[in-house]
Motif scaffolding. Structure first.
Motif, PDB file in Angstrom:
ATOM      1  N   ARG A  36      -0.528   2.726   9.613  1.00 13.64           N
ATOM      2  CA  ARG A  36      -2.113   2.271   9.364  1.00 13.64           C
ATOM      3  C   ARG A  36      -1.990   1.592   7.677  1.00 13.64           C
ATOM      4  N   ALA A  37      -0.706   1.996   6.888  1.00 11.42           N
ATOM      5  CA  ALA A  37      -0.372   1.506   5.614  1.00 11.42           C
ATOM      6  C   ALA A  37      -0.181  -0.092   6.169  1.00 11.42           C
ATOM      7  N   ARG A  38       1.011   0.085   6.504  1.00 10.61           N
ATOM      8  CA  ARG A  38       1.285  -1.545   7.248  1.00 10.61           C
ATOM      9  C   ARG A  38       0.240  -2.028   7.495  1.00 10.61           C
ATOM     10  N   MET A  39      -0.602  -1.669   8.702  1.00  8.05           N
ATOM     11  CA  MET A  39      -2.017  -2.814   8.811  1.00  8.05           C
ATOM     12  C   MET A  39      -2.506  -2.592   7.440  1.00  8.05           C
ATOM     13  N   LEU A  40      -2.845  -1.585   6.932  1.00  4.17           N
ATOM     14  CA  LEU A  40      -3.962  -2.241   5.544  1.00  4.17           C
ATOM     15  C   LEU A  40      -2.838  -3.901   4.399  1.00  4.17           C
ATOM     16  N   GLU A  41      -1.526  -3.956   4.927  1.00  2.93           N
ATOM     17  CA  GLU A  41      -0.907  -4.685   4.647  1.00  2.93           C
ATOM     18  C   GLU A  41      -1.793  -5.863   4.787  1.00  2.93           C
ATOM     19  N   THR A  42      -1.308  -5.659   6.541  1.00  6.93           N
ATOM     20  CA  THR A  42      -0.920  -7.250   6.784  1.00  6.93           C
ATOM     21  C   THR A  42      -3.785  -7.444   6.422  1.00  6.93           C
ATOM     22  N   LEU A  43      -3.992  -6.585   6.679  1.00  8.25           N
ATOM     23  CA  LEU A  43      -5.358  -7.143   6.440  1.00  8.25           C
ATOM     24  C   LEU A  43      -5.724  -7.715   5.013  1.00  8.25           C
ATOM     25  N   VAL A  44      -5.131  -7.377   4.133  1.00  7.51           N
ATOM     26  CA  VAL A  44      -4.946  -7.214   2.474  1.00  7.51           C
ATOM     27  C   VAL A  44      -4.277  -9.089   2.702  1.00  7.51           C
ATOM     28  N   THR A  45      -3.174  -9.420   2.804  1.00 12.02           N
ATOM     29  CA  THR A  45      -1.999 -10.079   2.642  1.00 12.02           C
ATOM     30  C   THR A  45      -3.282 -11.259   3.551  1.00 12.02           C
ATOM     31  N   GLU A  46      -3.520 -11.410   4.749  1.00 12.91           N
ATOM     32  CA  GLU A  46      -4.226 -12.826   5.758  1.00 12.91           C
ATOM     33  C   GLU A  46      -5.376 -12.687   4.791  1.00 12.91           C
ATOM     34  N   ARG A  47      -6.496 -11.561   4.309  1.00 12.81           N
ATOM     35  CA  ARG A  47      -7.905 -11.772   3.332  1.00 12.81           C
ATOM     36  C   ARG A  47      -7.242 -13.114   2.750  1.00 12.81           C
ATOM     37  N   PHE A  48      -6.185 -12.610   1.458  1.00 12.42           N
ATOM     38  CA  PHE A  48      -6.051 -13.461   0.986  1.00 12.42           C
ATOM     39  C   PHE A  48      -5.573 -15.257   0.699  1.00 12.42           C
ATOM     40  N   ASP A  60       0.335 -15.478 -10.749  1.00 20.43           N
ATOM     41  CA  ASP A  60      -0.613 -14.607 -12.096  1.00 20.43           C
ATOM     42  C   ASP A  60      -1.033 -12.846 -11.920  1.00 20.43           C
ATOM     43  N   PHE A  61      -1.509 -12.680 -10.906  1.00 17.85           N
ATOM     44  CA  PHE A  61      -1.940 -11.473 -10.833  1.00 17.85           C
ATOM     45  C   PHE A  61      -0.496 -10.730  -9.863  1.00 17.85           C
ATOM     46  N   ALA A  62      -0.698  -9.349  -9.848  1.00 19.76           N
ATOM     47  CA  ALA A  62       0.176  -8.034  -9.506  1.00 19.76           C
ATOM     48  C   ALA A  62      -1.272  -7.057  -8.824  1.00 19.76           C
ATOM     49  N   LEU A  63      -0.429  -6.816  -7.395  1.00 24.57           N
ATOM     50  CA  LEU A  63      -2.213  -6.639  -6.365  1.00 24.57           C
ATOM     51  C   LEU A  63      -1.286  -5.513  -5.942  1.00 24.57           C
ATOM     52  N   VAL A  64      -2.031  -3.664  -5.662  1.00 20.95           N
ATOM     53  CA  VAL A  64      -1.189  -2.993  -5.421  1.00 20.95           C
ATOM     54  C   VAL A  64      -2.131  -2.046  -4.686  1.00 20.95           C
ATOM     55  N   GLY A  65      -1.966  -0.910  -3.709  1.00 23.44           N
ATOM     56  CA  GLY A  65      -2.766   0.052  -3.584  1.00 23.44           C
ATOM     57  C   GLY A  65      -2.294   0.966  -3.013  1.00 23.44           C
ATOM     58  N   GLU A  66      -3.252   1.844  -2.632  1.00 25.82           N
ATOM     59  CA  GLU A  66      -2.668   2.869  -2.212  1.00 25.82           C
ATOM     60  C   GLU A  66      -3.543   3.538  -0.955  1.00 25.82           C
ATOM     61  N   VAL A  67      -3.513   4.564  -0.722  1.00 26.29           N
ATOM     62  CA  VAL A  67      -4.031   5.815  -0.030  1.00 26.29           C
ATOM     63  C   VAL A  67      -3.973   7.429   0.257  1.00 26.29           C
ATOM     64  N   GLN A  68      -4.548   7.879  -0.953  1.00 30.18           N
ATOM     65  CA  GLN A  68      -4.180   9.554  -0.753  1.00 30.18           C
ATOM     66  C   GLN A  68      -4.789  10.176  -0.031  1.00 30.18           C
ATOM     67  N   ILE A 106       0.972  -1.228  -0.115  1.00 31.28           N
ATOM     68  CA  ILE A 106      -0.234   0.069  -0.086  1.00 31.28           C
ATOM     69  C   ILE A 106       1.000   0.825  -0.154  1.00 31.28           C
ATOM     70  N   THR A 107       0.777   1.910  -0.817  1.00 34.44           N
ATOM     71  CA  THR A 107       1.209   3.116  -1.117  1.00 34.44           C
ATOM     72  C   THR A 107       1.153   4.194  -0.779  1.00 34.44           C
ATOM     73  N   LEU A 108       1.359   4.739   0.717  1.00 34.92           N
ATOM     74  CA  LEU A 108       0.540   6.181   1.064  1.00 34.92           C
ATOM     75  C   LEU A 108       1.330   7.995   0.184  1.00 34.92           C
ATOM     76  N   LEU A 109      -0.105   8.112  -0.148  1.00 33.55           N
ATOM     77  CA  LEU A 109       0.485   9.401  -1.048  1.00 33.55           C
ATOM     78  C   LEU A 109      -0.511  10.794   0.289  1.00 33.55           C
ATOM     79  N   ASP A 110       0.571  11.867   0.437  1.00 27.36           N
ATOM     80  CA  ASP A 110       0.137  12.906   1.194  1.00 27.36           C
ATOM     81  C   ASP A 110      -0.208  14.232   0.696  1.00 27.36           C
TER      82      ASP A 110
END
Length: 158
Positions: free
Chosen positions: A46-58, A98-106, A27-31
């Motif tokens: 919080r960005a690390r928290m989201l990365e953990t949430l996404v990783t665990e869910r997948f 098979d896939f690339a997964l990327v995220g952002e929080v702006q 997850i990239t944070l854009l301020d």
């Protein structure tokens, strides 16, 4: 805007198969505020928290998350893997994913933030699934609620 909503609806309907390999580039944070270029430590956490949430869910849904260490030197040269002209898909392909997964929080302000998560085909670079949501409030709860909504509505609908 109507076209985008229609496209996101069809992207959300595309099925994924458990067992497929996903390269998650974080997850990239854009301020966009005048406060800091990379956000404060609480936002980085919080960005690390989201990365953990996404990783665990997948992982819970049966996807194999590949180790991105072999392309880390390339990734370190990229400011934002979500907007690098397809470098995320190319790196995922190099990793055999098979896939690339990327995220952002702006961060627009402490009240208004935009969050997105995109899954792209490693071969074509085409976006397979994705969602953007706006959240109100810069708290652990608002960030996690926003990402859980993305995962629930765009990736793993019940």
């Amino acid at each position: 805007m109507h076209r985008l909503a229609t496209l996101l609806f069809f992207l959300a309907a595309a099925p994924l198969s458990a067992g497929e390999r996903v390269a998650f580039f974080g997850i990239t944070l854009l301020d966009d505020t005048v406060q800091t270029a990379q956000g404060n430590e609480a936002e980085q956490e919080r960005a690390r928290m989201l990365e953990t949430l996404v990783t665990e869910r997948f992982a819970a849904e049966g996807y194999e998350l590949v180790d991105i260490a072999p392309v880390q030197d390339k990734l370190d040269r990229v400011v934002n893997p979500a907007k690098c002209n397809g470098c995320d898909a190319r790196m995922a392909g190099e990793l055999g994913a098979d896939f690339a997964l990327v995220g952002e929080v702006q961060k627009v302000s402490n009240l208004i933030l935009s969050m997105n998560l995109q899954l792209r085909d490693a071969k074509s670079g085409e976006t397979i699934k994705g969602r953007v949501v706006d959240i109100r409030g810069n708290t652990d709860e608002s960030w996690s609620r926003g990402m859980r909504y993305i995962l629930k509505t765009a990736f793993f609908p019940e």
